[in-house]
Design a protein around this motif. Structure first.
Motif, short mmCIF file in Angstrom:
data_model
loop_
_atom_site.label_atom_id
_atom_site.label_comp_id
_atom_site.label_asym_id
_atom_site.label_seq_id
_atom_site.Cartn_x
_atom_site.Cartn_y
_atom_site.Cartn_z
N TYR A 32 0.76 -1.22 0.36
CA TYR A 32 0.24 -0.48 0.17
C TYR A 32 0.73 1.12 -0.05
CZ TYR A 32 1.57 -0.55 4.83
OH TYR A 32 1.96 -0.66 5.74
N GLU A 33 0.49 2.57 0.02
CA GLU A 33 1.33 3.44 -0.18
C GLU A 33 1.09 4.04 0.93
OE1 GLU A 33 3.40 4.30 -2.58
OE2 GLU A 33 2.56 2.74 -3.48
N ILE A 34 1.60 4.48 1.90
CA ILE A 34 1.75 5.84 2.72
C ILE A 34 1.46 7.53 2.42
CG2 ILE A 34 2.95 6.67 4.88
CD1 ILE A 34 4.36 3.71 4.80
N LYS A 35 0.33 7.62 2.80
CA LYS A 35 0.15 9.11 2.44
C LYS A 35 0.52 10.13 3.65
CE LYS A 35 -0.39 8.35 -1.39
NZ LYS A 35 1.04 9.06 -2.72
N ALA A 36 0.34 11.27 3.88
CA ALA A 36 0.52 11.97 4.43
C ALA A 36 -0.65 11.79 6.01
CB ALA A 36 0.30 13.71 4.99
N ALA A 37 0.07 12.29 6.99
CA ALA A 37 -0.42 11.63 8.21
C ALA A 37 -1.49 10.63 8.41
CB ALA A 37 -2.17 13.13 8.36
N GLY A 38 -0.03 9.46 7.82
CA GLY A 38 -0.56 8.09 8.07
C GLY A 38 -1.37 7.35 7.73
N LYS A 39 -2.06 8.46 6.31
CA LYS A 39 -3.54 7.52 5.93
C LYS A 39 -2.40 6.52 4.73
CE LYS A 39 -7.23 8.98 2.77
NZ LYS A 39 -6.69 8.19 1.82
N LYS A 40 -3.48 5.33 4.39
CA LYS A 40 -3.09 4.45 4.19
C LYS A 40 -3.01 4.63 1.99
CE LYS A 40 -1.51 1.16 6.67
NZ LYS A 40 -1.61 0.47 7.82
N ASN A 41 -3.02 4.54 1.16
CA ASN A 41 -3.65 4.27 0.07
C ASN A 41 -3.65 2.95 -0.83
OD1 ASN A 41 -4.70 6.67 0.13
ND2 ASN A 41 -3.74 7.80 -1.87
N GLN A 42 -4.76 2.45 -1.44
CA GLN A 42 -4.83 0.48 -1.32
C GLN A 42 -4.13 1.02 -3.08
OE1 GLN A 42 -9.36 0.48 -0.89
NE2 GLN A 42 -7.61 -2.22 -1.68
N ASN A 43 -3.02 -0.20 -2.92
CA ASN A 43 -2.87 -0.64 -4.01
C ASN A 43 -3.41 -1.95 -5.06
OD1 ASN A 43 -1.00 1.16 -4.81
ND2 ASN A 43 0.79 -0.20 -3.81
N TYR A 44 -4.24 -1.99 -6.09
CA TYR A 44 -4.66 -3.46 -6.73
C TYR A 44 -3.59 -4.61 -7.52
CZ TYR A 44 -8.13 0.18 -5.80
OH TYR A 44 -8.39 1.21 -4.82
N TYR A 45 -3.84 -5.72 -7.02
CA TYR A 45 -3.66 -7.15 -8.10
C TYR A 45 -1.66 -6.92 -7.39
CZ TYR A 45 -8.10 -7.43 -9.56
OH TYR A 45 -8.88 -8.71 -10.10
N VAL A 46 -0.74 -6.81 -6.85
CA VAL A 46 0.83 -6.03 -6.42
C VAL A 46 1.04 -7.19 -7.12
CG1 VAL A 46 1.85 -5.75 -4.27
CG2 VAL A 46 -0.15 -4.36 -4.95
N ASN A 47 0.60 -8.37 -6.13
CA ASN A 47 2.17 -9.20 -6.80
C ASN A 47 1.57 -9.61 -8.11
OD1 ASN A 47 2.63 -10.56 -4.18
ND2 ASN A 47 0.42 -11.88 -4.18
N GLU A 48 0.98 -9.91 -8.71
CA GLU A 48 0.65 -9.86 -11.09
C GLU A 48 1.38 -8.33 -11.06
OE1 GLU A 48 -1.80 -10.23 -8.38
OE2 GLU A 48 -2.77 -11.65 -8.61
N SER A 49 0.78 -7.96 -10.78
CA SER A 49 1.46 -6.88 -11.37
C SER A 49 3.28 -6.72 -10.76
CB SER A 49 1.31 -5.05 -10.50
OG SER A 49 0.03 -4.93 -10.52
N VAL A 50 4.09 -6.66 -10.09
CA VAL A 50 5.40 -6.96 -9.70
C VAL A 50 6.02 -7.71 -10.45
CG1 VAL A 50 7.66 -6.79 -7.65
CG2 VAL A 50 4.98 -5.71 -7.26
N GLY A 51 4.89 -8.86 -10.42
CA GLY A 51 5.68 -9.67 -10.99
C GLY A 51 5.88 -10.02 -13.01
N LEU A 52 4.92 -9.41 -13.05
CA LEU A 52 5.03 -8.81 -14.40
C LEU A 52 5.89 -7.45 -14.96
CD1 LEU A 52 0.98 -7.74 -15.56
CD2 LEU A 52 1.97 -8.94 -16.77
N ALA A 53 6.29 -6.83 -13.40
CA ALA A 53 7.21 -6.07 -13.75
C ALA A 53 8.80 -6.76 -14.15
CB ALA A 53 7.65 -4.79 -12.89
N CYS A 54 9.22 -6.78 -13.26
CA CYS A 54 10.41 -8.26 -13.20
C CYS A 54 9.97 -9.28 -14.22
CB CYS A 54 9.91 -9.50 -12.02
SG CYS A 54 10.14 -8.78 -10.12
N GLY A 55 9.31 -9.74 -15.56
CA GLY A 55 9.21 -10.49 -16.07
C GLY A 55 9.53 -8.92 -17.52
#
Ligand code: IYR
Length: 224
Positions: free
Chosen positions: A134-157
């Motif tokens: 996830y992303e850490i925004k100001a004041a400790g707020k978290k923003n979601q990421n999606y399909y993280v394993n799929e996305s990072v696997g593709l980037a590694c490919g």
């Protein structure tokens, strides 16, 4: 056209006739089929610009909601490579001597691997890919990421393909568990280690295991 927000025109880069398409697809298959994971690296230097460009090529991969949930840490400092090797070998020693099942050890026999990982010090660069849960925004707020394993696997490919394109070699290494990488590289709490990829030139007389790829009948199921 559907009403879309801020779409821009897609500029198609190629429009090939069918014969050329077939020829090109055959030669691309041949080219990619020559890629191998290597464990024997030369210590020959690779220009830093090359590493930067292949990482930015990897970073063009598709990702869930275009969040690009990855960080590529690049280690060339010899002292840090040594610390990574020591920590990885500690985990791998435990893995080979107690954690891994008999079936797993049997499956790894063709690769002739063991707990020792000298390539972690020899390869000029270690690219350690972190997934951003996830992303850490100001004041400790978290923003979601999606399909993280799929996305990072593709980037590694994409990264492995770029490395191969240049005649360089890599290994997709997963010392297990990999938490030590977060500590050694001082990564923030939203990042988790995903893959450790040594990159460089192959060593003279490098060898690879004599393994086979599946044939098309095993890989493809057509529905026509
Ligand atoms: N992480 C260990 C074991 C290993 C596991 C798999 I699955 C491989 O394809 C290869 C090795 C090691 O790197 O030796």
């Amino acid at each position: 056209m559907l009403k879309q927000h801020s779409h821009i025109r897609y500029e198609s880069i190629l429009c090939l006739d069918e014969d050329t398409l077939i020829q090109k697809s055959e030669s691309y298959l041949k080219h990619l089929n020559a890629r191998r994971s290597l464990r024997f690296f030369s210590d020959k230097a690779v220009p830093k610009d090359v590493i930067e460009n292949i990482i930015m090529a990897a970073s063009t991969a598709p990702s869930g909601a275009n969040k690009q949930p990855w960080t590529f840490c690049v280690v060339s400092a010899p002292d840090l490579k040594k610390r990574i090797r020591i920590a990885a070998e500690e985990e791998e020693y435990r893995g080979y001597n107690s954690r891994m099942s008999d079936e797993w050890l049997e499956d790894l026999k063709p690769f002739a691997t063991d707990w020792q990982k000298p390539f972690l010090e020899i390869a000029p660069y270690l690219i350690i890919v972190f997934k951003r849960a996830y992303e850490i925004k100001a004041a400790g707020k978290k923003n979601q990421n999606y399909y993280v394993n799929e996305s990072v696997g593709l980037a590694c490919g994409f990264l492995l393909t770029a490395i191969h394109e240049l005649g360089l070699v890599a290994l997709t290494h997963t010392p297990s568990p990999m938490d030590f990488l977060s500590k050694l590289l001082n990564r923030p709490s939203n990042e988790r280690p995903f893959l450790l990829i040594p990159v460089g030139y192959p060593a003279d007389n490098a060898t690879v295991p004599d393994i086979k790829r599946k044939v098309k009948e095993q890989v493809i199921a057509w529905y026509e």
